[in-house]
Write an enzyme that holds these catalytic residues in place. Structure first.
Site, PDB file in Angstrom:
ATOM      1  N   GLU A  85      27.787 -74.658 -40.525  1.00  0.00           N
ATOM      2  CA  GLU A  85      26.192 -74.247 -41.199  1.00  0.00           C
ATOM      3  C   GLU A  85      26.627 -75.654 -42.868  1.00  0.00           C
ATOM      4  O   GLU A  85      26.626 -75.069 -43.643  1.00  0.00           O
ATOM      5  CB  GLU A  85      25.644 -74.301 -41.059  1.00  0.00           C
ATOM      6  CG  GLU A  85      23.742 -74.829 -40.938  1.00  0.00           C
ATOM      7  CD  GLU A  85      23.027 -74.108 -40.616  1.00  0.00           C
ATOM      8  OE1 GLU A  85      21.585 -73.469 -41.249  1.00  0.00           O
ATOM      9  OE2 GLU A  85      23.186 -72.888 -39.899  1.00  0.00           O
ATOM     10  N   LYS A 279      17.459 -65.363 -38.606  1.00  0.00           N
ATOM     11  CA  LYS A 279      18.494 -66.741 -38.539  1.00  0.00           C
ATOM     12  C   LYS A 279      18.912 -66.703 -39.395  1.00  0.00           C
ATOM     13  O   LYS A 279      20.144 -66.431 -39.922  1.00  0.00           O
ATOM     14  CB  LYS A 279      18.122 -67.789 -37.326  1.00  0.00           C
ATOM     15  CG  LYS A 279      18.829 -68.220 -37.405  1.00  0.00           C
ATOM     16  CD  LYS A 279      19.371 -69.373 -38.818  1.00  0.00           C
ATOM     17  CE  LYS A 279      20.929 -70.488 -37.569  1.00  0.00           C
ATOM     18  NZ  LYS A 279      20.975 -71.700 -38.539  1.00  0.00           N
ATOM     19  N   ASP A 295      33.464 -58.442 -35.578  1.00  0.00           N
ATOM     20  CA  ASP A 295      32.540 -58.598 -34.650  1.00  0.00           C
ATOM     21  C   ASP A 295      31.141 -59.115 -35.111  1.00  0.00           C
ATOM     22  O   ASP A 295      29.630 -58.064 -34.369  1.00  0.00           O
ATOM     23  CB  ASP A 295      32.224 -57.673 -33.565  1.00  0.00           C
ATOM     24  CG  ASP A 295      32.154 -57.909 -31.912  1.00  0.00           C
ATOM     25  OD1 ASP A 295      31.904 -58.934 -31.718  1.00  0.00           O
ATOM     26  OD2 ASP A 295      32.567 -57.036 -30.799  1.00  0.00           O
ATOM     27  N   HIS A 392      19.064 -79.145 -47.545  1.00  0.00           N
ATOM     28  CA  HIS A 392      19.654 -79.173 -46.403  1.00  0.00           C
ATOM     29  C   HIS A 392      20.008 -80.436 -45.775  1.00  0.00           C
ATOM     30  O   HIS A 392      21.399 -81.315 -45.818  1.00  0.00           O
ATOM     31  CB  HIS A 392      18.848 -78.620 -45.082  1.00  0.00           C
ATOM     32  CG  HIS A 392      19.584 -78.355 -44.566  1.00  0.00           C
ATOM     33  ND1 HIS A 392      20.214 -77.315 -43.403  1.00  0.00           N
ATOM     34  CD2 HIS A 392      19.454 -79.272 -43.018  1.00  0.00           C
ATOM     35  CE1 HIS A 392      20.867 -77.580 -42.752  1.00  0.00           C
ATOM     36  NE2 HIS A 392      20.373 -78.310 -42.011  1.00  0.00           N
TER      37      HIS A 392
END
Length: 437
Positions: A85, A279, A295, A392
């Site tokens: 991202e 998130k 993990d 962004h």
């Protein structure tokens, strides 16, 4: 493809890639070229990667970046982050630099307890089962001595084992609920090995016990660790006087603090917002976990379960202002390892641990939690000031430029134009078409 393929796992790598190319692509050689272009030129290194999983055909590259200037518990860290991202590493770096002049990040591991369970059914007298468990409990420890010996030498091992009656949830359902300390290893294999021995001991001892009648039966369903670790918690926080929040995009720190608190409070009560809020935290958390060979799926599952521990999904981070001091913090469950698995196999993972100066598992927990908090702060700062899209989309501009294979001259013109104009996919496409005419 209308038929199943037989014996695929037994094919050589060349045979597998040829089958993929010929089965799914109209131009097989082009597909093979893409697959092979991502193979490592070092055959020994490529073989190492091939053996991480089954049916490997190639490598999927994810960018590995670093975010410097993280002042954590009084010591500067450069944090490696593996993520695709576009704005994540930039945002983390900005947050790190911002807080480095305001006292830095404080991180504390609250507890490191991990959990495993033997799930079984029993259709008899629960009081007799409890008496039986109390009688054989020492046997669970003695029967696993060969498994726990090395872990005990490192200060870990089995902490406790309890019998839990879960018949209110499912008919005849009981558990052996065990807690573990695994020190610097994540401990999945260790825990599962112990649990499977517990199950064997439980069945053997039950068969030879004279406490139960022939009608009373016990059947083990499964033995497995839990990725929900609500007692393996790390806290990360930042704080400073409200007036010290001031910077270029925060001309009024008091107003900024109020808006920031409101944004966090919304995520605490509104699940639709909380999911996106969390998130953002996991953007930072997962990137460090990937870079250190841990993990991220296990961590994601455990963290989101923790976010729902009070009956509704809610924010993992919190904020307050008291006596003129702004404080922002989070507490998350993290079961991580710095030894075993990919941590001792993957060359880049080992390099990342060198960058982090070979942290212990507890130190890695602190670093990961700080990365999550920094990412969350960066997102909330943008949301409550300039808006999330400005930064962004500027980072996303490179992806759009690459998609259209812009020349160096076109790239210069595009970047110059969008320094003063809003970035959107359609606007970039329109500008590219204009300069190409």
């Amino acid at each position: 493809m209308n038929n199943a393929v037989a014996g695929f796992s037994k094919l050589s790598k060349k045979e597998k890639t040829n089958w993929i190319a010929n089965t799914y692509f109209s131009k097989p050689e082009e597909a093979l070229n893409i697959i092979r272009n991502y193979w490592n030129s070092d055959e020994k290194l490529q073989q190492l990667h091939d053996e991480f999983i089954e049916n490997t055909i190639s490598n999927l590259y994810i960018p590995l970046g670093v975010a410097p200037n993280f002042l954590i518990n009084g010591k500067y860290k450069t944090i490696p982050m593996a993520i695709e991202e576009s704005s994540v590493v930039a945002a983390a770096s900005k947050a790190a630099k911002y807080w480095s002049t305001r006292g830095g990040f404080k991180a504390t591991v609250i507890d490191t307890e991990k959990i495993g369970q033997v799930h079984f059914t029993f259709n008899g007298d629960a009081e007799k089962l409890q008496a039986f468990f109390d009688q054989i409990k020492p046997k669970f420890f003695s029967d696993t001595q060969s498994i726990t010996k090395n872990m005990q030498q490192r200060g870990g091992g089995i902490v406790d084992i309890k019998l839990k009656d879960k018949r209110s949830l499912l008919e005849n359902y009981f558990q052996l609920h065990a807690t573990f300390e695994t020190k610097d290893s994540m401990g999945a294999n260790f825990i599962n090995s112990c649990l499977e021995q517990f199950a064997t001991t439980l069945k053997d001892e039950f068969q030879h016990s004279d406490l139960f009648s022939e009608d009373e039966t016990l059947k083990v369903v499964m033995s497995i660790l839990s990725n929900y670790v609500p007692n393996c918690i790390v806290r990360a926080e930042v704080s400073c006087p409200i007036e010290d929040l001031s910077e270029k995009h925060i001309p009024n720190p008091q107003e900024f603090a109020e808006r920031f608190l409101q944004a966090v409070q919304i995520a605490e009560v509104e699940p639709f917002r909380a999911v996106t809020h969390n998130k953002g935290i996991m953007n930072g958390v997962d990137a460090v976990i990937l870079a250190t060979g841990n993990d991220f799926r296990a961590v994601e599952a455990g963290v989101h379960a923790y976010a729902s521990k009070n009956g509704q999904y809610a924010s993992l981070s919190h904020a307050k202002t008291e006596n003129g001091i702004f404080t922002f913090w989070l507490e998350i469950p993290l079961a991580l390892g710095t030894v075993g698995g990919l941590t001792s196999l993957h060359p880049l993972v080992k390099l990342c641990f060198e960058i982090l100066e070979k942290p212990s598992a507890k130190e890695l927990m602190e670093i990961v939690a700080v990365a999550g908090l920094a990412q969350n702060f960066a997102a909330l700062r943008s949301l409550t000031t300039t808006g999330i899209q400005e930064g962004h989309m500027k980072m996303h501009l490179n992806n759009i430029i690459n998609q259209f294979e812009a020349t160096d001259e076109e790239r210069h013109l595009i970047k110059s134009h969008f320094k003063k104009n809003a970035v959107s996919h359609s606007a970039v496409v329109e500008f590219i078409e204009t300069i190409r005419k």
